[in-house]
Scaffold this active site. Sequence first.
Site, PDB file in Angstrom:
ATOM      1  N   ARG A 150       0.846  -1.191   0.000  1.00 42.50           N
ATOM      2  CA  ARG A 150       0.000   0.000   0.000  1.00 42.50           C
ATOM      3  C   ARG A 150       0.888   1.249   0.000  1.00 42.50           C
ATOM      4  O   ARG A 150       1.932   1.274   0.656  1.00 42.50           O
ATOM      5  CB  ARG A 150      -0.916  -0.004   1.228  1.00 42.50           C
ATOM      6  CG  ARG A 150      -1.916  -1.158   1.223  1.00 42.50           C
ATOM      7  CD  ARG A 150      -2.733  -1.192   2.506  1.00 42.50           C
ATOM      8  NE  ARG A 150      -3.696  -2.304   2.494  1.00 42.50           N
ATOM      9  CZ  ARG A 150      -3.412  -3.540   2.883  1.00 42.50           C
ATOM     10  NH1 ARG A 150      -2.201  -3.837   3.352  1.00 42.50           N
ATOM     11  NH2 ARG A 150      -4.333  -4.492   2.816  1.00 42.50           N
ATOM     12  N   LYS A 188      -3.818  -1.581   8.233  1.00 40.95           N
ATOM     13  CA  LYS A 188      -5.243  -1.888   8.282  1.00 40.95           C
ATOM     14  C   LYS A 188      -5.573  -3.009   9.254  1.00 40.95           C
ATOM     15  O   LYS A 188      -6.640  -3.031   9.848  1.00 40.95           O
ATOM     16  CB  LYS A 188      -5.760  -2.258   6.885  1.00 40.95           C
ATOM     17  CG  LYS A 188      -5.709  -1.112   5.880  1.00 40.95           C
ATOM     18  CD  LYS A 188      -6.362  -1.491   4.572  1.00 40.95           C
ATOM     19  CE  LYS A 188      -7.866  -1.590   4.710  1.00 40.95           C
ATOM     20  NZ  LYS A 188      -8.537  -1.782   3.407  1.00 40.95           N
ATOM     21  N   HIS A 229      -1.685   3.229  -5.609  1.00 45.71           N
ATOM     22  CA  HIS A 229      -2.355   2.016  -5.144  1.00 45.71           C
ATOM     23  C   HIS A 229      -2.576   1.030  -6.284  1.00 45.71           C
ATOM     24  O   HIS A 229      -2.747  -0.177  -6.061  1.00 45.71           O
ATOM     25  CB  HIS A 229      -3.696   2.375  -4.501  1.00 45.71           C
ATOM     26  CG  HIS A 229      -4.167   1.387  -3.485  1.00 45.71           C
ATOM     27  ND1 HIS A 229      -4.704   0.168  -3.826  1.00 45.71           N
ATOM     28  CD2 HIS A 229      -4.186   1.436  -2.123  1.00 45.71           C
ATOM     29  CE1 HIS A 229      -5.040  -0.485  -2.732  1.00 45.71           C
ATOM     30  NE2 HIS A 229      -4.740   0.252  -1.687  1.00 45.71           N
ATOM     31  N   ARG A 269      -0.801  -2.476  -6.965  1.00 46.76           N
ATOM     32  CA  ARG A 269      -1.251  -3.713  -6.325  1.00 46.76           C
ATOM     33  C   ARG A 269      -2.165  -4.502  -7.262  1.00 46.76           C
ATOM     34  O   ARG A 269      -2.018  -5.722  -7.408  1.00 46.76           O
ATOM     35  CB  ARG A 269      -1.970  -3.389  -5.007  1.00 46.76           C
ATOM     36  CG  ARG A 269      -1.031  -2.869  -3.941  1.00 46.76           C
ATOM     37  CD  ARG A 269      -1.757  -2.299  -2.742  1.00 46.76           C
ATOM     38  NE  ARG A 269      -2.569  -3.246  -1.997  1.00 46.76           N
ATOM     39  CZ  ARG A 269      -2.096  -4.137  -1.150  1.00 46.76           C
ATOM     40  NH1 ARG A 269      -0.788  -4.236  -0.935  1.00 46.76           N
ATOM     41  NH2 ARG A 269      -2.911  -4.940  -0.477  1.00 46.76           N
ATOM     42  N   HIS A 326      -3.668  -9.647   2.505  1.00 50.08           N
ATOM     43  CA  HIS A 326      -5.112  -9.683   2.632  1.00 50.08           C
ATOM     44  C   HIS A 326      -5.518 -10.793   3.594  1.00 50.08           C
ATOM     45  O   HIS A 326      -4.853 -11.831   3.672  1.00 50.08           O
ATOM     46  CB  HIS A 326      -5.763  -9.939   1.270  1.00 50.08           C
ATOM     47  CG  HIS A 326      -5.733  -8.750   0.381  1.00 50.08           C
ATOM     48  ND1 HIS A 326      -5.993  -8.813  -0.974  1.00 50.08           N
ATOM     49  CD2 HIS A 326      -5.458  -7.438   0.630  1.00 50.08           C
ATOM     50  CE1 HIS A 326      -5.895  -7.613  -1.509  1.00 50.08           C
ATOM     51  NE2 HIS A 326      -5.577  -6.771  -0.546  1.00 50.08           N
ATOM     52  N   TYR A 374      -4.341 -15.156   8.453  1.00 49.78           N
ATOM     53  CA  TYR A 374      -3.099 -14.654   7.854  1.00 49.78           C
ATOM     54  C   TYR A 374      -1.919 -15.064   8.718  1.00 49.78           C
ATOM     55  O   TYR A 374      -1.978 -15.047   9.938  1.00 49.78           O
ATOM     56  CB  TYR A 374      -3.127 -13.122   7.717  1.00 49.78           C
ATOM     57  CG  TYR A 374      -1.806 -12.576   7.205  1.00 49.78           C
ATOM     58  CD1 TYR A 374      -1.466 -12.673   5.864  1.00 49.78           C
ATOM     59  CD2 TYR A 374      -0.887 -12.016   8.081  1.00 49.78           C
ATOM     60  CE1 TYR A 374      -0.245 -12.216   5.403  1.00 49.78           C
ATOM     61  CE2 TYR A 374       0.334 -11.556   7.630  1.00 49.78           C
ATOM     62  CZ  TYR A 374       0.648 -11.659   6.290  1.00 49.78           C
ATOM     63  OH  TYR A 374       1.853 -11.213   5.828  1.00 49.78           O
TER      64      TYR A 374
END
Length: 401
Positions: free
Chosen positions: A242, A267, A330, A333, A357, A367
């Site tokens: 990001r 995030k 961005h 990505r 993600h 994750y």
Amino acid sequence: MPLTDIEIRNARPREKAYRLADGAGMYLEVSSAGGKYWRLKYRFNGKEKRLALGVYPEVSAKEARSRRDEARRLLDRGIDPSFERKVQKASGVERAANSFETVAREWFARQAPIWAASHADKIIARLENDVFPWLGSRPIAEIKAPEVLAILRRVEERGALDTAHRVHQNCGQVFRYAVATGRAERDVSADLRGALPPARHTHFASVTEPSEVAGLLRALDAFQGTFIVQCALRLAPLLFVRPGELRMARWEQFDLERAQWCYTVTKTKTEHLVPLARQAVTILRELQALTGRRDFVFPGRDAKKPMSGAAINAALRRMGFDTKTEITGHGFRAMARTILHERLRFPSEVIEHQLAHKVPDALGTAYNRTKFIDDRVAMMQRWADYLDELKGCGPGPDNQY
């Protein structure tokens, strides 16, 4: 006889406090310091009691008499006005403690520590600007769905449909927190599903055709701006993190010997590992000679701060790219995700992990920073090599990428 305005104004302090009768048990008490207080003397259950009616001149004689008459009506119904006042005061305190704004700020205080600062700022700004002025003081248990809809319509009518949807979502979160903490019976915002037209989400502009990617990469290499911004531009497609994470990168997070960059995803607040291809390490070593003694890899004009969040997109615009329709910081990505899967045939779960993600697997693990690490190391090097291959190809209809 009731006191006249002239009598009230001309009442001067004396050595001791004194009283001026106004009638029906009400009087004006003048203190030795000059304060003037409306009082009501009454009897309840055989006991003499006093009730404060206000302070002159904030409370006029007319208003004080109205309060006296209301107290007298309570007495006629067998209610002690002093006790009723305490009940009303307690009720007001309870209503304030259970107001929408109080509950919302409590919910926000609990959630904010696990959010990125930018995300938290947006949520509290939406509540303060679009909700609190109209619903903030209302007891949350008394709010009805039409009141929430009026809030959403007001946001929608100013052309901010996506924001209206987000306000709806945030209100629902607050109501559900109120239910969980025993201050509301249900989430009334749930009744408004479908009340707003669907928001049209626009994706970040990106380039995914190899022939166009080739031209973009050559333009990045030819950028005429500062060396720091040029390095950021060259690393952006190689790392496809990001934009905010790239510009906030710190040297302490890098291990160039092991070709790794480890940082905390803004995030999700999870640690993320980025394997560095040889090409990325080369760029970073070049940049390290210039900024390696500083905290940030890409410092701004103030060396103690990172470069501006608008620097990448501003540089792209300087090179002639439309950041609304062609490419944004961005967008690298999306470029990597599309080409890695469709052209280079890497599995989507490997790509999604590298994008940091949250994609739960069969065991429910959302994750893990080292999951598929060998595959990701190979993928990042293949990706860097592929980008070099694209840059080496000249434009033309016969080229195969």
